[in-house]
Design a protein around this motif. Structure first.
Motif, mmCIF file in Angstrom:
data_model
loop_
_atom_site.group_PDB
_atom_site.id
_atom_site.type_symbol
_atom_site.label_atom_id
_atom_site.label_comp_id
_atom_site.label_asym_id
_atom_site.label_seq_id
_atom_site.Cartn_x
_atom_site.Cartn_y
_atom_site.Cartn_z
ATOM 1 N N MET A 213 45.092 42.117 57.630
ATOM 2 C CA MET A 213 44.695 40.495 57.385
ATOM 3 C C MET A 213 43.231 40.621 56.795
ATOM 4 O O MET A 213 42.961 40.170 55.868
ATOM 5 N N PHE A 214 42.534 41.855 57.128
ATOM 6 C CA PHE A 214 41.158 41.929 56.327
ATOM 7 C C PHE A 214 41.320 42.247 54.957
ATOM 8 O O PHE A 214 40.732 41.658 54.034
ATOM 9 N N SER A 215 42.431 43.036 54.611
ATOM 10 C CA SER A 215 42.592 43.433 53.388
ATOM 11 C C SER A 215 43.213 42.168 52.425
ATOM 12 O O SER A 215 42.620 42.185 51.297
ATOM 13 N N ILE A 216 43.899 41.298 53.219
ATOM 14 C CA ILE A 216 44.348 40.328 52.409
ATOM 15 C C ILE A 216 43.114 39.390 52.075
ATOM 16 O O ILE A 216 42.973 38.973 50.679
ATOM 17 N N ASP A 217 42.323 38.927 52.904
ATOM 18 C CA ASP A 217 41.123 38.232 52.697
ATOM 19 C C ASP A 217 40.237 38.923 51.694
ATOM 20 O O ASP A 217 39.171 38.080 50.722
ATOM 21 N N ALA A 218 39.853 40.331 51.684
ATOM 22 C CA ALA A 218 39.021 40.719 51.001
ATOM 23 C C ALA A 218 39.575 40.942 49.564
ATOM 24 O O ALA A 218 38.751 40.656 48.655
ATOM 25 N N LEU A 219 40.826 40.975 49.192
ATOM 26 C CA LEU A 219 41.304 40.827 47.855
ATOM 27 C C LEU A 219 41.214 39.463 47.130
ATOM 28 O O LEU A 219 40.774 39.178 46.165
ATOM 29 N N ARG A 220 41.269 38.373 48.181
ATOM 30 C CA ARG A 220 41.184 37.135 47.834
ATOM 31 C C ARG A 220 39.591 36.891 47.503
ATOM 32 O O ARG A 220 39.297 36.163 46.709
ATOM 33 N N ALA A 221 38.662 37.455 48.220
ATOM 34 C CA ALA A 221 37.381 37.317 48.020
ATOM 35 C C ALA A 221 36.975 37.959 46.670
ATOM 36 O O ALA A 221 35.956 37.221 46.110
ATOM 37 N N ALA A 222 37.392 39.182 46.683
ATOM 38 C CA ALA A 222 37.054 39.954 45.201
ATOM 39 C C ALA A 222 37.408 39.118 43.950
ATOM 40 O O ALA A 222 36.714 38.730 43.083
ATOM 41 N N ASN A 223 38.861 38.462 44.056
ATOM 42 C CA ASN A 223 39.404 37.706 43.045
ATOM 43 C C ASN A 223 38.608 36.225 42.583
ATOM 44 O O ASN A 223 38.962 35.539 41.857
ATOM 45 N N ASN A 224 37.755 35.996 43.646
ATOM 46 C CA ASN A 224 36.890 34.809 43.706
ATOM 47 C C ASN A 224 35.418 35.067 43.309
ATOM 48 O O ASN A 224 34.615 34.339 43.443
ATOM 49 N N THR A 225 35.196 36.421 42.927
ATOM 50 C CA THR A 225 33.681 36.889 42.962
ATOM 51 C C THR A 225 33.347 37.085 41.359
ATOM 52 O O THR A 225 34.183 38.075 40.638
ATOM 53 N N LEU A 226 32.729 36.275 40.723
ATOM 54 C CA LEU A 226 32.228 36.605 39.127
ATOM 55 C C LEU A 226 31.744 38.014 38.973
ATOM 56 O O LEU A 226 30.761 38.279 39.753
ATOM 57 N N ILE A 227 31.925 38.629 38.025
ATOM 58 C CA ILE A 227 31.335 39.894 37.539
ATOM 59 C C ILE A 227 29.887 39.599 37.313
ATOM 60 O O ILE A 227 29.138 40.579 37.618
ATOM 61 N N ASN A 228 29.600 38.654 36.536
ATOM 62 C CA ASN A 228 28.369 38.129 36.046
ATOM 63 C C ASN A 228 28.183 36.632 36.308
ATOM 64 O O ASN A 228 28.886 35.992 35.667
ATOM 65 N N ILE A 229 27.460 36.335 37.126
ATOM 66 C CA ILE A 229 27.392 34.656 37.562
ATOM 67 C C ILE A 229 26.595 34.254 36.255
ATOM 68 O O ILE A 229 26.744 32.963 36.143
ATOM 69 N N ASP A 230 25.893 34.757 35.475
ATOM 70 C CA ASP A 230 25.452 34.285 34.265
ATOM 71 C C ASP A 230 26.311 34.417 32.817
ATOM 72 O O ASP A 230 25.968 33.868 31.911
ATOM 73 N N GLU A 231 27.583 34.889 33.001
ATOM 74 C CA GLU A 231 28.493 35.098 32.032
ATOM 75 C C GLU A 231 29.891 34.908 32.509
ATOM 76 O O GLU A 231 30.588 35.772 32.861
ATOM 77 N N GLU A 232 30.254 33.594 32.883
ATOM 78 C CA GLU A 232 31.539 33.490 33.627
ATOM 79 C C GLU A 232 32.633 34.089 32.774
ATOM 80 O O GLU A 232 33.839 34.295 33.323
ATOM 81 N N ALA A 233 32.569 34.066 31.314
ATOM 82 C CA ALA A 233 33.759 34.502 30.628
ATOM 83 C C ALA A 233 34.076 36.085 30.852
ATOM 84 O O ALA A 233 35.262 36.260 30.397
ATOM 85 N N LEU A 234 33.260 36.635 31.696
ATOM 86 C CA LEU A 234 33.534 37.997 31.771
ATOM 87 C C LEU A 234 34.661 38.092 33.066
ATOM 88 O O LEU A 234 35.169 39.302 33.323
ATOM 89 N N GLY A 235 35.047 37.089 33.781
ATOM 90 C CA GLY A 235 36.015 36.762 34.803
ATOM 91 C C GLY A 235 35.520 37.333 36.028
ATOM 92 O O GLY A 235 34.433 37.389 36.291
ATOM 93 N N PHE A 236 36.670 37.493 36.999
ATOM 94 C CA PHE A 236 36.287 38.060 38.346
ATOM 95 C C PHE A 236 36.589 39.390 38.612
ATOM 96 O O PHE A 236 37.188 40.084 37.900
ATOM 97 N N VAL A 237 36.177 39.825 39.748
ATOM 98 C CA VAL A 237 36.418 41.337 40.080
ATOM 99 C C VAL A 237 37.848 41.539 40.448
ATOM 100 O O VAL A 237 38.328 40.679 41.380
ATOM 101 N N ASN A 238 38.387 42.725 40.327
ATOM 102 C CA ASN A 238 39.386 43.236 40.738
ATOM 103 C C ASN A 238 39.518 44.462 41.564
ATOM 104 O O ASN A 238 38.721 45.234 41.101
ATOM 105 N N ILE A 239 40.059 44.585 42.539
ATOM 106 C CA ILE A 239 39.975 45.662 43.279
ATOM 107 C C ILE A 239 41.445 46.388 43.754
ATOM 108 O O ILE A 239 42.383 45.794 43.366
ATOM 109 N N ARG A 240 41.281 47.720 44.028
ATOM 110 C CA ARG A 240 42.442 48.142 44.603
ATOM 111 C C ARG A 240 42.209 48.502 46.308
ATOM 112 O O ARG A 240 41.186 48.689 46.698
ATOM 113 N N VAL A 241 43.391 48.521 46.829
ATOM 114 C CA VAL A 241 43.068 48.556 48.348
ATOM 115 C C VAL A 241 44.195 49.537 48.770
ATOM 116 O O VAL A 241 45.379 49.603 48.624
#
Length: 347
Positions: A213-241
């Motif tokens: 359950m932690f993994s599922i939430d962590a994956l969701r949190a990562a996909n909602n975390t901007l790589i660079n808050i000053d340049e949204e075009a760079l997109g969001f973080v992707n992770i492997r678990v």
């Protein structure tokens, strides 16, 4: 039983009670009944902590009154702990405190809070009191690893301060989730995050479920975390678990900047599950999948089949939180988090 050094330690604990309560223990209670309840380990009757007893003395008092004599500190350890105390830390609470004393107490509370965030509480208390740390041993824990997909490429395109900001935002989210799921965070190394269950406390009935359950939430949190808050075009973080379940030994290593480290093949296999995972997917071993099915029958677990794992040969592994359709390439391409537009992330 006859009197000995351990019974003297118990007596010292009672003296501490009398000093801070200014009264005898068990006043008004039936003497014979009190003795019976003290001797009965199932009841383990002890006097309550006096309201005026400061936290620094409460821990010592509780240890001296431990129901199992062999777990009580000896007088050498008591002497060491007492020498660390001073007038400010042993003064009965409830009295008027100077602003300087209040600041000292606030700093002490913050220090203890930080210590408990770095080490399991029982380890932190032993280290604080100068005792010898005994290894934590678990017959079956579940270990979690994650890392960021394309981190090397991201690091080459962003300034170090931007990288540290991204990791801080991401792992603050992970830390909050670890508290939500009661998962113990072991450490972060660069972009890797490591956590464990059923080691620092008994979670034998649901340790794999907690990690899943932690993994599922962590994956969701990562996909909602901007790589660079000053340049949204760079997109969001992707992770492997990845995670694995098995026997683990943990101990504190070193005396300067000591670390709480996990040892055993379970650590290696869990790390391999992560490194052999794919972008935005949760990967686990056959043993972890078996435990997870028992602890959380409703969760989707899909066989990945046999894969070659470095140092382990062929292993049968599984995807977590996926149904049969989720293993198809088209489904995965259509449902994974969007690739950052401004960064070229290598496969």
């Amino acid at each position: 039983s006859s009197n000995n050094a351990l019974t003297d330690v118990y007596a010292f604990g009672m003296i501490l009670y009398e000093v801070y309560s200014r009264s005898d223990p068990y006043v008004g209670e039936d003497f014979l009944e009190v003795v019976r309840q003290i001797a009965d380990q199932a009841i383990n009757k002890r006097p309550g902590i006096p309201p005026s007893c400061p936290a620094s003395v409460q821990s010592l008092m509780n240890d001296c009154l431990e129901g199992q004599p062999e777990k009580r500190p000896n007088f050498e350890e008591i002497d060491t702990r007492l020498r660390r105390l001073n007038v400010d830390t042993v003064e009965p609470t409830g009295r008027h405190l100077s602003s300087m004393q209040l600041k000292k107490e606030e700093r002490l509370a913050k220090t203890e809070s930080l210590l408990y965030d770095v080490f399991p509480q029982h380890i932190a208390e032993v280290l604080r009191d100068g005792g010898k740390v005994e290894p934590d041993i678990s017959a079956c824990s579940t270990i979690f690893f994650s890392d960021i997909v394309g981190f090397t490429n991201i690091s080459s395109q962003l300034t170090p301060i931007k990288i540290s900001d991204m990791l801080d935002r991401l792992y603050n989210e992970f830390d909050m989730l670890s508290k939500k799921h009661d998962v113990f965070k072991v450490e972060t190394i660069g972009d890797a995050y490591m956590a464990v269950t059923n080691l620092v406390k008994d979670q034998s009935v649901d340790h794999a479920k907690r990690i899943a359950m932690f993994s599922i939430d962590a994956l969701r949190a990562a996909n909602n975390t901007l790589i660079n808050i000053d340049e949204e075009a760079l997109g969001f973080v992707n992770i492997r678990v990845g995670f694995h379940s098995g026997p683990v030994v943990a101990n504190v290593v070193g005396s300067r900047n000591p670390r709480y480290c996990l040892f055993g093949d379970t650590v290696n296999v869990a790390s391999r599950m992560e490194s052999n995972s794919l972008q935005n997917r949760i990967h686990c071993s056959e043993r972890a999948a078996s435990v997870l099915r028992k602890q959380h029958p409703e969760i989707g677990i899909q066989s990945r089949g046999l894969i070659e794992v470095k140092g382990k040969g062929q292993m049968h592994t599984y995807w977590v939180n996926e149904d049969v359709a989720a293993t198809s390439k088209d489904h995965f391409l259509n449902h994974r988090a969007p690739r950052p537009a401004g960064l070229q992330i290598p496969k």
